[in-house]
Design an enzyme around this catalytic site. Structure first.
Site, mmCIF file in Angstrom:
data_model
loop_
_atom_site.group_PDB
_atom_site.id
_atom_site.type_symbol
_atom_site.label_atom_id
_atom_site.label_comp_id
_atom_site.label_asym_id
_atom_site.label_seq_id
_atom_site.Cartn_x
_atom_site.Cartn_y
_atom_site.Cartn_z
ATOM 1 N N PHE A 124 0.864 -1.184 0.000
ATOM 2 C CA PHE A 124 0.000 0.000 0.000
ATOM 3 C C PHE A 124 0.907 1.242 0.000
ATOM 4 O O PHE A 124 1.855 1.309 0.784
ATOM 5 C CB PHE A 124 -0.853 -0.047 1.260
ATOM 6 C CG PHE A 124 -2.031 0.877 1.270
ATOM 7 C CD1 PHE A 124 -3.250 0.468 0.751
ATOM 8 C CD2 PHE A 124 -1.935 2.138 1.823
ATOM 9 C CE1 PHE A 124 -4.350 1.321 0.787
ATOM 10 C CE2 PHE A 124 -3.031 2.995 1.859
ATOM 11 C CZ PHE A 124 -4.245 2.588 1.337
ATOM 12 N N ASP A 193 2.472 -6.084 7.693
ATOM 13 C CA ASP A 193 1.275 -5.258 7.798
ATOM 14 C C ASP A 193 0.081 -6.184 7.570
ATOM 15 O O ASP A 193 -0.045 -6.792 6.495
ATOM 16 C CB ASP A 193 1.303 -4.129 6.772
ATOM 17 C CG ASP A 193 0.154 -3.142 6.985
ATOM 18 O OD1 ASP A 193 -0.910 -3.569 7.474
ATOM 19 O OD2 ASP A 193 0.323 -1.954 6.648
ATOM 20 N N TYR A 218 -10.198 -0.551 11.383
ATOM 21 C CA TYR A 218 -11.501 -0.228 10.783
ATOM 22 C C TYR A 218 -11.879 -1.104 9.594
ATOM 23 O O TYR A 218 -12.902 -0.881 8.970
ATOM 24 C CB TYR A 218 -11.568 1.253 10.380
ATOM 25 C CG TYR A 218 -10.421 1.763 9.526
ATOM 26 C CD1 TYR A 218 -10.378 1.511 8.161
ATOM 27 C CD2 TYR A 218 -9.389 2.511 10.081
ATOM 28 C CE1 TYR A 218 -9.333 1.981 7.381
ATOM 29 C CE2 TYR A 218 -8.345 2.979 9.319
ATOM 30 C CZ TYR A 218 -8.320 2.720 7.966
ATOM 31 O OH TYR A 218 -7.273 3.175 7.207
ATOM 32 N N LYS A 219 -11.050 -2.109 9.265
ATOM 33 C CA LYS A 219 -11.393 -2.983 8.143
ATOM 34 C C LYS A 219 -12.163 -4.198 8.681
ATOM 35 O O LYS A 219 -13.278 -4.044 9.151
ATOM 36 C CB LYS A 219 -10.128 -3.328 7.372
ATOM 37 C CG LYS A 219 -9.563 -2.065 6.676
ATOM 38 C CD LYS A 219 -8.227 -2.249 6.026
ATOM 39 C CE LYS A 219 -7.810 -0.936 5.353
ATOM 40 N NZ LYS A 219 -6.388 -0.883 5.032
ATOM 41 N N ARG A 362 -13.248 -3.634 -6.833
ATOM 42 C CA ARG A 362 -12.840 -4.490 -5.726
ATOM 43 C C ARG A 362 -14.046 -4.861 -4.872
ATOM 44 O O ARG A 362 -14.855 -3.997 -4.526
ATOM 45 C CB ARG A 362 -11.833 -3.678 -4.903
ATOM 46 C CG ARG A 362 -11.071 -4.429 -3.876
ATOM 47 C CD ARG A 362 -9.969 -3.563 -3.319
ATOM 48 N NE ARG A 362 -10.489 -2.480 -2.476
ATOM 49 C CZ ARG A 362 -9.827 -1.942 -1.454
ATOM 50 N NH1 ARG A 362 -8.600 -2.365 -1.161
ATOM 51 N NH2 ARG A 362 -10.340 -0.970 -0.750
HETATM 52 C C1 LIG Z 1 -5.805 0.350 4.951
HETATM 53 C C2 LIG Z 1 -4.313 0.302 4.963
HETATM 54 C C3 LIG Z 1 -3.585 1.312 5.588
HETATM 55 C C4 LIG Z 1 -4.285 2.492 6.187
HETATM 56 O O1 LIG Z 1 -3.417 3.277 6.913
HETATM 57 P P1 LIG Z 1 -3.972 4.471 7.812
HETATM 58 O O2 LIG Z 1 -2.789 4.970 8.496
HETATM 59 O O3 LIG Z 1 -5.026 3.897 8.705
HETATM 60 O O4 LIG Z 1 -4.594 5.458 6.896
HETATM 61 C C5 LIG Z 1 -2.199 1.192 5.621
HETATM 62 N N1 LIG Z 1 -1.577 0.142 5.059
HETATM 63 C C6 LIG Z 1 -2.258 -0.848 4.456
HETATM 64 C C7 LIG Z 1 -1.528 -1.994 3.872
HETATM 65 C C8 LIG Z 1 -3.639 -0.793 4.373
HETATM 66 O O5 LIG Z 1 -4.322 -1.753 3.760
#
Ligand SMILES: *Cc1c(COP(=O)(O)O)cnc(C)c1O
Length: 403
Positions: A124, A193, A218-219, A362
């Site tokens: 990400f 992660d 939050y996921k 998605r």
């Molecule tokens: C959703 C997600 C994030 C989100 O990061 P925030 O700091 O909460 O905005 C980060 N890394 C990955 C791999 C994600 O899927």
């Protein structure tokens, strides 16, 4: 070909079906975006009302002690720990995923003299940005390779291998056990992660000897918009975990107010500032949904749901996710030249997925509340959108700020 009746029969047999009632989902909606923002657990509503009225409203500042606000990062962290297979006292809930990744990778680099952080191009972007900052600040180098090249790129220059287990675009999943083992055999520290893993399938960080991990609240954990993330530090590393952001809540005695910084013992040293109490209490209530849930059942249902959807996919879209269920997380992605508009047209029909650059539609399958008939209906509606060429309508093509 599976009929809708077959899908309904699968729901009848589903041992997880009872949990759907724990979530607030509009009857007219097929919600396939729980990988981006989990649905609202009903129990959160009462909890928020109570916390606002009684804890904040009545007990005021006494709540830090009386209602355990001060320990929330640990108590909530332990609940997350049991979902990712962590040892007790090795996870705290705090900050955002990005900030936790920054802390984890920075701390990991300070444990090794090797010059490189290795990651992959499927990561990400926020993770890549955070790590490029760490590399620059510490005079190290961030190396980005293709996901298939990760294992062959781990050599003795790599001090930290930092990967996201599930690719946010395609759902491709790294083999956490093998990759962790290979990294450690070459002398690197492994940082995962788990943003798209925690709550979707078993992870077992302790069993696989993971060094450090971070993830998102939050996921699939359903902690609500902007919920705190989490950080895991294996017990064997906690004594030398150097938090790059020194704050009073990571101090051994926050209320001694001394001018010199002495880190707390154990996982508390991964804390920084005052916990986001309201968000934390929402996450805390949401995590109670998982109290009696077997994540192996969640994984099995996720594979069946996503396989059903793939089997029903229209040939006018191209599958972007791995065809084999064991190689993907809890999502299915497809490519279409007008993917953004296709997703908007589907949302217009009550099927909520999302779009990712450049051409990906998605669909996340959160097994605690998505039914087999939902997967069936989503594929059916996708076919209808393509038949009617609804993606060509101007109102579906206007890009909103958040996609
Ligand atoms: C959703 C997600 C994030 C989100 O990061 P925030 O700091 O909460 O905005 C980060 N890394 C990955 C791999 C994600 O899927």
């Amino acid at each position: 070909m599976t009929t809708r009746r077959d899908a309904a029969a699968a729901d009848q047999q589903d041992p997880l079906a009872v949990h759907r009632e724990q979530f607030r989902i509009d009857p007219g909606v097929v919600y396939l975006d729980g990988n981006s923002l989990g649905a609202l657990p009903v129990r959160v509503e009462g909890r928020v009302a109570e916390v606002i009225a009684e804890q904040w409203g009545r007990d005021l500042i006494r709540s830090w002690n009386k209602h355990g606000w001060a320990d929330l990062p640990r108590t909530v962290g332990d609940k997350i720990g049991s979902i990712i297979g962590a040892e007790p006292d090795s996870v705290i809930a705090a900050d955002s995923t990005t900030v936790n990744l920054y802390k984890a990778v920075h701390a990991a680099l300070s444990m090794t003299p090797r010059p490189r952080i290795l990651t992959d191009a499927g990561n990400f972007p926020t993770d890549i940005y955070a790590m490029s900052g760490v590399a620059e600040q510490l005079g190290r180098e961030l190396v980005i390779v293709e996901p298939e090249e990760v294992l062959s790129s781990v050599d003795d220059s790599v001090g930290v291998l930092a990967l996201t287990q599930v690719d946010y675009r395609t759902g491709r999943k790294h083999d956490l056990a093998n990759v962790t083992k290979a990294a450690q055999e070459s002398g690197a520290l492994m940082v995962w992660d788990l943003a798209h893993s925690a709550g979707a399938f078993p992870v077992d960080v302790a069993a696989h000897g993971v060094d450090l991990a971070v993830g998102c609240g939050y996921k699939y954990l359903n902690g609500g918009p902007g919920a705190p993330g989490f950080i895991y530090v294996a017990p064997r590393h906690q004594a030398r975990f150097a938090n790059p952001i020194r704050g009073w809540w990571g101090h051994t005695e926050p209320f001694a107010f001394r001018l010199d910084f002495t880190p707390a013992d154990g996982i508390d040293r991964a804390r920084v500032g005052t916990p986001h109490v309201l968000s934390m209490l929402v996450l805390d209530a949401a995590l109670d949904v998982f109290a009696d849930i077997d994540l192996r059942l969640v994984e099995a249902k996720s594979r069946r749901l996503s396989s059903l959807f793939i089997d029903l996919l229209d040939s006018r879209v191209e599958l972007a996710s791995p065809a084999h269920a064991s190689q993907r997380g809890s999502q299915v992605s497809v490519r279409h030249p007008d993917a953004y508009a296709v997703v908007q047209a589907l949302i217009g029909r009550g099927v909520i997925g999302d779009f990712r650059m450049p051409d990906i539609a998605r669909f996340g399958f959160a097994p605690l509340y998505v039914r087999y008939v939902d997967a069936w209906d989503a594929a059916d509606q996708l076919r209808a959108v393509l038949d009617a060429e609804e993606w060509a309508a101007p109102e579906h093509r206007r890009r909103a700020q958040v996609t």
